[in-house]
Write an enzyme that holds these catalytic residues in place. Structure first.
Site, PDB file in Angstrom:
ATOM      1  N   GLU A   1      29.338  76.231  94.328  1.00 40.13           N
ATOM      2  CA  GLU A   1      28.975  77.292  95.268  1.00 40.13           C
ATOM      3  C   GLU A   1      27.888  78.200  94.699  1.00 40.13           C
ATOM      4  O   GLU A   1      28.056  79.417  94.605  1.00 40.13           O
ATOM      5  CB  GLU A   1      30.203  78.117  95.706  1.00 40.13           C
ATOM      6  CG  GLU A   1      30.979  77.453  96.819  1.00 40.13           C
ATOM      7  CD  GLU A   1      31.711  78.450  97.715  1.00 40.13           C
ATOM      8  OE1 GLU A   1      32.908  78.655  97.512  1.00 40.13           O
ATOM      9  OE2 GLU A   1      31.064  79.007  98.625  1.00 40.13           O
TER      10      GLU A   1
ATOM     11  N   TYR B   1      31.904  69.649  94.476  1.00 38.91           N
ATOM     12  CA  TYR B   1      32.392  70.702  95.362  1.00 38.91           C
ATOM     13  C   TYR B   1      32.814  70.040  96.663  1.00 38.91           C
ATOM     14  O   TYR B   1      32.013  69.792  97.544  1.00 38.91           O
ATOM     15  CB  TYR B   1      31.300  71.743  95.593  1.00 38.91           C
ATOM     16  CG  TYR B   1      31.651  72.824  96.586  1.00 38.91           C
ATOM     17  CD1 TYR B   1      32.897  73.438  96.554  1.00 38.91           C
ATOM     18  CD2 TYR B   1      30.745  73.234  97.546  1.00 38.91           C
ATOM     19  CE1 TYR B   1      33.225  74.430  97.462  1.00 38.91           C
ATOM     20  CE2 TYR B   1      31.057  74.232  98.450  1.00 38.91           C
ATOM     21  CZ  TYR B   1      32.299  74.824  98.408  1.00 38.91           C
ATOM     22  OH  TYR B   1      32.624  75.799  99.317  1.00 38.91           O
TER      23      TYR B   1
ATOM     24  N   ASP C   1      35.635  72.016  92.262  1.00 37.90           N
ATOM     25  CA  ASP C   1      36.480  72.590  93.302  1.00 37.90           C
ATOM     26  C   ASP C   1      36.802  71.485  94.283  1.00 37.90           C
ATOM     27  O   ASP C   1      35.957  71.099  95.085  1.00 37.90           O
ATOM     28  CB  ASP C   1      35.726  73.745  93.979  1.00 37.90           C
ATOM     29  CG  ASP C   1      36.513  74.376  95.113  1.00 37.90           C
ATOM     30  OD1 ASP C   1      37.619  73.873  95.425  1.00 37.90           O
ATOM     31  OD2 ASP C   1      36.029  75.364  95.688  1.00 37.90           O
TER      32      ASP C   1
ATOM     33  N   ASN D   1      39.168  71.632  96.586  1.00 37.80           N
ATOM     34  CA  ASN D   1      39.698  72.177  97.833  1.00 37.80           C
ATOM     35  C   ASN D   1      40.952  71.440  98.292  1.00 37.80           C
ATOM     36  O   ASN D   1      41.133  71.179  99.490  1.00 37.80           O
ATOM     37  CB  ASN D   1      38.630  72.177  98.925  1.00 37.80           C
ATOM     38  CG  ASN D   1      37.829  73.482  98.943  1.00 37.80           C
ATOM     39  OD1 ASN D   1      38.390  74.561  98.790  1.00 37.80           O
ATOM     40  ND2 ASN D   1      36.521  73.380  99.128  1.00 37.80           N
TER      41      ASN D   1
ATOM     42  N   HIS E   1      37.434  82.464  92.675  1.00 42.22           N
ATOM     43  CA  HIS E   1      37.988  81.447  91.770  1.00 42.22           C
ATOM     44  C   HIS E   1      37.944  81.964  90.323  1.00 42.22           C
ATOM     45  O   HIS E   1      37.098  82.797  89.979  1.00 42.22           O
ATOM     46  CB  HIS E   1      37.173  80.160  91.820  1.00 42.22           C
ATOM     47  CG  HIS E   1      37.194  79.460  93.143  1.00 42.22           C
ATOM     48  ND1 HIS E   1      37.836  78.264  93.346  1.00 42.22           N
ATOM     49  CD2 HIS E   1      36.647  79.794  94.331  1.00 42.22           C
ATOM     50  CE1 HIS E   1      37.666  77.884  94.603  1.00 42.22           C
ATOM     51  NE2 HIS E   1      36.946  78.790  95.236  1.00 42.22           N
TER      52      HIS E   1
END
Length: 260
Positions: free
Chosen positions: A34, A106, A147, A149, A248
């Site tokens: 990000e 990501y 990440d 998710n 995070h």
DNA sequence: ATGGCAGCGCTACGCTGA
């Protein structure tokens, strides 16, 4: 050797926090997610001043991934996952560093579910699973960090019943993560801490960090050729308590040096 | 159950995130 992953949630807005953490933790290799910055607005000089060489894949406004190293420049091996040449999101970058193949990822959020964003998440995950299988087949020391998710199990969510309809806890997403483990990838944090409640993300809302209402969604997966070298894995949760911090926290592992 | 916060691009508020 210390390898970390950190979703910074805006690398320019978060630069001071990132530099502070780099100086404190001194990771050898870092995967960032990000960036929320176009390619030309990555703060390369500040990163280099901190002692790191970097490669990155930016994108205006959203997404964006980078690999930092202070033990030699990352040698890029891939930018973007195979399987969809029309995919415009900057979500995967891969490099060889110090004899390890480092994939920084990501994974799409996927909300709302159902819908096109959730479909994209599952398709992207399929492409990751396929590429991960190729890395296993190549039998190289590799790490897939970032990440994801996805909360892999109920233990990884502060209140599982609240997340049953969410894309981050969807059975399809958890099943895809499980397929990575079945390929032979090892969840480093869970291996070091089999039973502990560990989170890597806390919402900005509702005082989530102070209540420890968190999620474990940032993961470092080790290929079989690396698992014997794992000696520690931790979350730098205190960073989530800093001013102007990401939602995070950084997560890192320590690997012992190879035998030969 | 809902709305809460934050960054970005842009200079108002929509989009996205998780």
């Amino acid at each position: 050797m210390k390898i970390a992953t950190y979703n910074v949630n805006g690398i320019n807005g978060r630069l001071q926090v990132l530099l502070r953490w780099l100086a404190e933790a001194r990771p050898d290799i870092v995967c960032l997610q990000e960036l929320k910055a176009p390619q030309e607005r990555f703060p390369e000089a500040a990163i280099e001043d901190a002692g790191y060489r970097a490669i990155w894949h930016g994108q205006p406004r959203w997404n964006g991934v980078a690999i930092l190293s202070r033990i030699g420049a990352p040698v890029e091996t891939r930018r973007g996952l195979p399987g969809d040449p029309d995919d415009s999101h900057s979500r995967y970058i891969e490099a060889a560093v110090a004899g390890i193949l480092v994939g920084g990822l990501y994974l799409p959020n996927g909300n709302p579910k159902p819908g096109p964003k959730f479909d994209y998440k599952l398709l992207w995950f399929e492409r990751l699973v396929e590429h991960a299988a190729d890395l296993i087949a190549a039998d190289v020391p590799a790490i897939l960090a970032g990440d994801y998710n996805v909360m892999p199990t109920e233990k990884d969510v502060y209140k599982p019943e609240r997340w049953v309809d969410d894309a981050l806890f969807a059975p399809e997403a958890r099943a895809a993560y499980l397929r990575l483990l079945e390929q032979g990838w090892v969840d480093a944090l869970r291996t070091i801490h089999p039973d502990a409640v560990i989170y890597t993300f806390w919402d900005y809302f509702r005082n989530a960090y102070a209540r420890n209402a968190g999620l474990r969604i940032d993961h470092l997966l080790l290929s079989p050729a690396l698992t014997d070298r794992l000696i520690d894995a931790q979350v730098d949760a205190h960073v989530r308590g800093w001013e102007k911090t990401s939602d995070h926290a950084p997560v890192w592992i320590e690997l012992r040096d190879p035998i030969n």
